[in-house]
Motif scaffolding. Structure first.
Motif, PDB file in Angstrom:
ATOM      1  N   VAL A   9       0.954  -1.337   0.045  1.00  0.00           N
ATOM      2  CA  VAL A   9      -0.050   0.012   0.121  1.00  0.00           C
ATOM      3  C   VAL A   9       0.922   1.361  -0.079  1.00  0.00           C
ATOM      4  N   GLU A  10       0.420   2.430  -0.276  1.00  0.00           N
ATOM      5  CA  GLU A  10       1.067   3.659  -0.336  1.00  0.00           C
ATOM      6  C   GLU A  10       1.876   4.073   0.819  1.00  0.00           C
ATOM      7  N   ASP A  11       1.358   3.714   1.930  1.00  0.00           N
ATOM      8  CA  ASP A  11       2.162   4.034   3.316  1.00  0.00           C
ATOM      9  C   ASP A  11       3.537   3.110   3.522  1.00  0.00           C
ATOM     10  N   TRP A  13       6.013   3.175   1.254  1.00  0.00           N
ATOM     11  CA  TRP A  13       6.886   3.518   0.326  1.00  0.00           C
ATOM     12  C   TRP A  13       8.539   3.443   1.024  1.00  0.00           C
ATOM     13  N   GLN A  47       6.741   7.076  -3.206  1.00  0.00           N
ATOM     14  CA  GLN A  47       5.352   7.009  -2.871  1.00  0.00           C
ATOM     15  C   GLN A  47       4.329   6.813  -3.896  1.00  0.00           C
ATOM     16  N   VAL A  48       4.604   7.402  -5.183  1.00  0.00           N
ATOM     17  CA  VAL A  48       3.920   6.922  -6.242  1.00  0.00           C
ATOM     18  C   VAL A  48       4.067   5.356  -6.634  1.00  0.00           C
ATOM     19  N   ALA A  50       4.764   2.942  -4.868  1.00  0.00           N
ATOM     20  CA  ALA A  50       3.949   2.111  -3.572  1.00  0.00           C
ATOM     21  C   ALA A  50       2.444   2.186  -3.897  1.00  0.00           C
ATOM     22  N   ALA A  51       1.819   3.387  -4.487  1.00  0.00           N
ATOM     23  CA  ALA A  51       0.653   3.550  -4.669  1.00  0.00           C
ATOM     24  C   ALA A  51      -0.037   3.004  -5.959  1.00  0.00           C
ATOM     25  N   ARG A  52       1.116   3.013  -6.740  1.00  0.00           N
ATOM     26  CA  ARG A  52       0.610   2.500  -8.253  1.00  0.00           C
ATOM     27  C   ARG A  52      -0.498   1.363  -8.266  1.00  0.00           C
TER      28      ARG A  52
END
Length: 164
Positions: A9-11, A13, A47-48, A50-52
């Motif tokens: 997940v995004e967090d 990263w 961060q991107v 991880a969120a992708r």
């Protein structure tokens, strides 16, 4: 070795970044990125990354040991030209071979790929014999297709495929 596998997940990263740098140090020919370019990326890029998967329908898994250390990662993405593709495969040296980390993550990627077609493909550098052996052992076959590996040391990236 106890471990769990979950979706990134995004967090995550910071962990994504740390493991990616470890991957690039361990097996630089396995990824289409250099350590120098990865080190130069700002935190926003990580961060991107991880969120992708949550944004584009791809998959990114993390294997995490009982102490919370990330010990592996594997992902998949789908496009209309190649179908489901296995990417970003890494298991830390201490977790390789006999703990089931690779097989657990691969089974989850295969399940994800079944929803997107009948095959799972990957590219692997011709000199990455450890990875080629692991894929062959798990039912992947070489297709005979290859592309030039664009980074040093050059060579070929071989295509392998498996029915899922």
């Amino acid at each position: 070795m106890e471990f769990s596998v979950r979706t990134v997940v995004e967090d995550d990263w910071r962990e994504v970044k740390a493991l990616r740098l470890e991957m690039l140090r361990d097996t630089p020919i396995a990824y289409l990125e250099t350590l120098a370019s990865a080190l130069a990326e700002p935190d926003a890029t990580w961060q991107v990354r991880a969120a992708r998967p949550a944004l584009d329908g791809s998959l990114r898994l993390a294997a995490i040991d009982g102490s919370g250390r990330w010990i592996g990662t594997m992902g998949g993405y789908h496009d209309r030209h190649h179908g489901a593709t296995l990417v970003g495969v890494y298991v830390t040296p201490k977790a390789r071979g006999h703990h089931g980390v690779f097989d657990t993550m691969l089974a989850l990627v295969e399940d994800w790929a079944r929803g997107r077609g009948t095959t799972l493909r990957l590219g692997v550098h011709e000199d990455n014999r450890r990875a080629i052996a692991a894929y062959l052992k798990r039912g992947f076959v070489e297709t005979g297709r290859s592309v030039e590996y664009p980074l040093e040391p050059g060579g070929l990236e071989l295509e392998m495929i498996k029915r899922v």
